[in-house]
Write a protein that holds these residues in place. Structure first.
Motif, PDB file in Angstrom:
ATOM      1  N   ALA A 154       0.825  -1.209   0.000  1.00 30.77           N
ATOM      2  CA  ALA A 154       0.000   0.000   0.000  1.00 30.77           C
ATOM      3  C   ALA A 154       0.858   1.257   0.000  1.00 30.77           C
ATOM      4  O   ALA A 154       0.545   2.238  -0.707  1.00 30.77           O
ATOM      5  N   THR A 155       1.952   1.247   0.748  1.00 28.97           N
ATOM      6  CA  THR A 155       2.863   2.394   0.768  1.00 28.97           C
ATOM      7  C   THR A 155       3.496   2.598  -0.598  1.00 28.97           C
ATOM      8  O   THR A 155       3.613   3.730  -1.086  1.00 28.97           O
ATOM      9  N   ALA A 156       3.918   1.503  -1.241  1.00 31.68           N
ATOM     10  CA  ALA A 156       4.516   1.616  -2.572  1.00 31.68           C
ATOM     11  C   ALA A 156       3.512   2.153  -3.586  1.00 31.68           C
ATOM     12  O   ALA A 156       3.853   3.007  -4.414  1.00 31.68           O
ATOM     13  N   LEU A 157       2.285   1.693  -3.515  1.00 29.80           N
ATOM     14  CA  LEU A 157       1.266   2.159  -4.459  1.00 29.80           C
ATOM     15  C   LEU A 157       0.930   3.628  -4.248  1.00 29.80           C
ATOM     16  O   LEU A 157       0.592   4.338  -5.201  1.00 29.80           O
ATOM     17  N   ALA A 158       1.019   4.099  -3.016  1.00 29.88           N
ATOM     18  CA  ALA A 158       0.767   5.513  -2.749  1.00 29.88           C
ATOM     19  C   ALA A 158       1.767   6.407  -3.464  1.00 29.88           C
ATOM     20  O   ALA A 158       1.488   7.586  -3.704  1.00 29.88           O
ATOM     21  N   ARG A 159       2.930   5.852  -3.810  1.00 32.89           N
ATOM     22  CA  ARG A 159       3.949   6.607  -4.538  1.00 32.89           C
ATOM     23  C   ARG A 159       3.839   6.423  -6.049  1.00 32.89           C
ATOM     24  O   ARG A 159       4.685   6.927  -6.795  1.00 32.89           O
ATOM     25  N   LEU A 160       2.822   5.708  -6.495  1.00 30.72           N
ATOM     26  CA  LEU A 160       2.649   5.417  -7.919  1.00 30.72           C
ATOM     27  C   LEU A 160       1.281   5.916  -8.370  1.00 30.72           C
ATOM     28  O   LEU A 160       0.341   5.125  -8.538  1.00 30.72           O
ATOM     29  N   PRO A 161       1.117   7.200  -8.564  1.00 29.34           N
ATOM     30  CA  PRO A 161      -0.194   7.730  -8.956  1.00 29.34           C
ATOM     31  C   PRO A 161      -0.731   7.032 -10.199  1.00 29.34           C
ATOM     32  O   PRO A 161      -0.021   6.859 -11.192  1.00 29.34           O
ATOM     33  N   GLY A 162      -1.990   6.615 -10.101  1.00 28.94           N
ATOM     34  CA  GLY A 162      -2.628   5.938 -11.227  1.00 28.94           C
ATOM     35  C   GLY A 162      -2.517   4.434 -11.180  1.00 28.94           C
ATOM     36  O   GLY A 162      -3.235   3.734 -11.900  1.00 28.94           O
ATOM     37  N   ALA A 163      -1.621   3.900 -10.358  1.00 28.76           N
ATOM     38  CA  ALA A 163      -1.471   2.449 -10.271  1.00 28.76           C
ATOM     39  C   ALA A 163      -2.587   1.840  -9.430  1.00 28.76           C
ATOM     40  O   ALA A 163      -3.120   2.469  -8.523  1.00 28.76           O
ATOM     41  N   TYR A 164      -2.919   0.595  -9.735  1.00 33.88           N
ATOM     42  CA  TYR A 164      -3.948  -0.099  -8.963  1.00 33.88           C
ATOM     43  C   TYR A 164      -3.356  -1.335  -8.312  1.00 33.88           C
ATOM     44  O   TYR A 164      -2.205  -1.714  -8.561  1.00 33.88           O
ATOM     45  N   VAL A 165      -4.137  -1.954  -7.451  1.00 34.15           N
ATOM     46  CA  VAL A 165      -3.717  -3.168  -6.772  1.00 34.15           C
ATOM     47  C   VAL A 165      -4.660  -4.298  -7.194  1.00 34.15           C
ATOM     48  O   VAL A 165      -5.868  -4.086  -7.353  1.00 34.15           O
TER      49      VAL A 165
END
Length: 299
Positions: A154-165
Motif C-alpha cells: 500500500a505504501t509503494a502504491l501511494a507513490r505510484l499515482p494511477g497504479a492499482y492493486v
C-alpha cells in the motif's frame, strides 16, 4: 448464466474483463507465450517477476506491447533470491517457501523495514528495465495480501499515482457456485480482507472480482474451467491465468510446466475466441473500467 447487458460499460451488448497472465519474466517460454497472447488480444494484463534473471531482456521484448495491456509487478517473496540483502527473511540468500512465509507473517515475525525495502527494490527494478513504473502490483502466490507485506504494498502504491492493486477477493457464493478448488479459492479470498481495507482507506483503485484459482492438475480440462471463471459478471472482474511454453528454464524454476502449455493453447485457440463472443466479453485494461485515482480521492 451470463447475460450481456446493453450499454453497461458503454458498448451495446459488450462487457469487459481483465485477463491477467502471471509470471512474466520467470522463463523465456513464459514470456513468449504471454507476448503472443497480448498480440492476439487474448490478454489485457501481465504481472512481471523482476527478481528473475530473465527480466531485463524479457522487459525489452515486452516494450512494443506496452500500450496493449497493463504491465504490473508480480511481487515475489518466496522461492527465489531477493534483489537485496534480507538477513531476517532470506539469510541464505533465498526466500522461503510460501508456507513458511505465511507462518511468519501471521505470527508477526516479518521485519517491516526489510520487507518494505525489498518491495521498493522490485518496483525500482521494474522501472529501470521497462522504462516506466508498473501499472499495478500483485503478488506471486498472492503474498501481497499477507500482514506486513500488504502495508508495504500500500505504501509503494501511494507513490505510484494511477497504479492499482490486484485484490483476490471474490464473493463466497460465487466461489461455491463455481465449484473449482473451493477451499483454496476461499482461503485466497479471505486472506485479502486486510489489503482491501488498506486500498479503500488510501483510495487505491482495485478490481472487485477475482477468478482463475484451480489446482493445475488438469483433472478438469482448462476449456471447461474458463466458462466458470467468466461467470457471473462483476463490475471490474479479473481472471488470472498462467500460460507458457515449456523450456528448460521453466522446468528448473517452477513445478507448474505442462499445464502452462495447456493454457497457452486454449487461450490462443478458436474455442476461447468463440467463448468470448458468446458471452459478449472482450479483454480490457483496468483504466477502461474506472475513474482516475484523483476522482476516487475526491481531489
Amino acid at each position: 448464466m451470463f447475460v450481456p447487458v446493453a450499454g453497461r460499460f458503454g458498448e451495446v451488448g459488450m462487457q469487459r474483463v481483465i485477463l491477467c497472465a502471471d509470471d512474466y519474466g520467470l522463463a523465456p517460454g513464459v514470456g513468449e507465450s504471454i507476448r503472443e497472447l497480448i498480440g492476439k488480444g487474448r490478454l489485457s494484463a501481465t504481472s512481471c517477476m523482476t527478481v528473475c534473471p530473465f527480466w531485463p531482456e524479457e522487459a525489452e521484448r515486452l516494450k512494443p506491447l506496452a500500450d496493449r495491456a497493463d504491465i504490473g509487478l508480480h511481487l515475489t517473496l518466496t522461492d527465489h533470491s531477493p534483489l537485496g540483502a534480507m538477513p531476517g527473511l532470506a539469510p541464505s540468500g533465498r526466500l522461503p517457501p510460501l508456507k513458511a512465509l505465511m507462518g511468519r507473517a501471521f505470527a508477526g515475525q516479518l521485519d517491516a523495514r526489510e520487507v518494505a525495502g525489498e518491495v521498493e527494490r522490485q518496483v525500482a527494478a521494474f522501472t529501470a528495465a521497462f522504462g516506466r513504473p508498473p501499472d499495478y502490483i500483485d503478488g506471486h502466490q498472492h503474498v501481497h495480501q499477507l500482514p506486513t507485506v500488504r502495508e508495504a504494498v500500500a505504501t509503494a502504491l501511494a507513490r505510484l499515482p494511477g497504479a492499482y492493486v490486484r485484490l483476490c477477493g471474490e464473493p463466497r457464493r460465487a466461489i461455491l457456485r463455481r465449484g473449482v478448488s473451493v477451499p483454496k479459492a476461499l482461503l485466497i479470498s479471505e486472506l485479502g480482507g486486510g489489503l482491501a481495507a488498506l486500498a479503500r482507506a488510501a483510495g487505491i483503485p482495485a478490481n472487485d472480482g477475482f477468478r482463475g484459482v484451480y489446482d493445475f492438475s488438469g483433472s478438469i480440462p482448462f476449456g471447461a474451467l474458463m466458462p466458470r471463471f467468466l461467470d457471473p459478471p462483476a463490475a471490474r472482474p479479473l481472471v488470472m491465468v498462467h500460460p507458457g511454453i515449456p523450456d528448460d528454464a521453466l522446468r528448473r524454476a517452477d513445478p507448474v510446466v505442462d499445464q502452462r502449455l495447456v493454457e497457452h493453447e486454449y487461450l490462443r485457440g478458436d474455442a476461447f475466441g468463440t467463448l468470448l463472443t458468446a458471452r459478449g466479453l472482450r479483454p480490457a485494461r483496468f483504466r477502461e473500467f474506472t475513474a482516475p485515482r484523483s476522482a476516487l480521492r475526491g481531489t
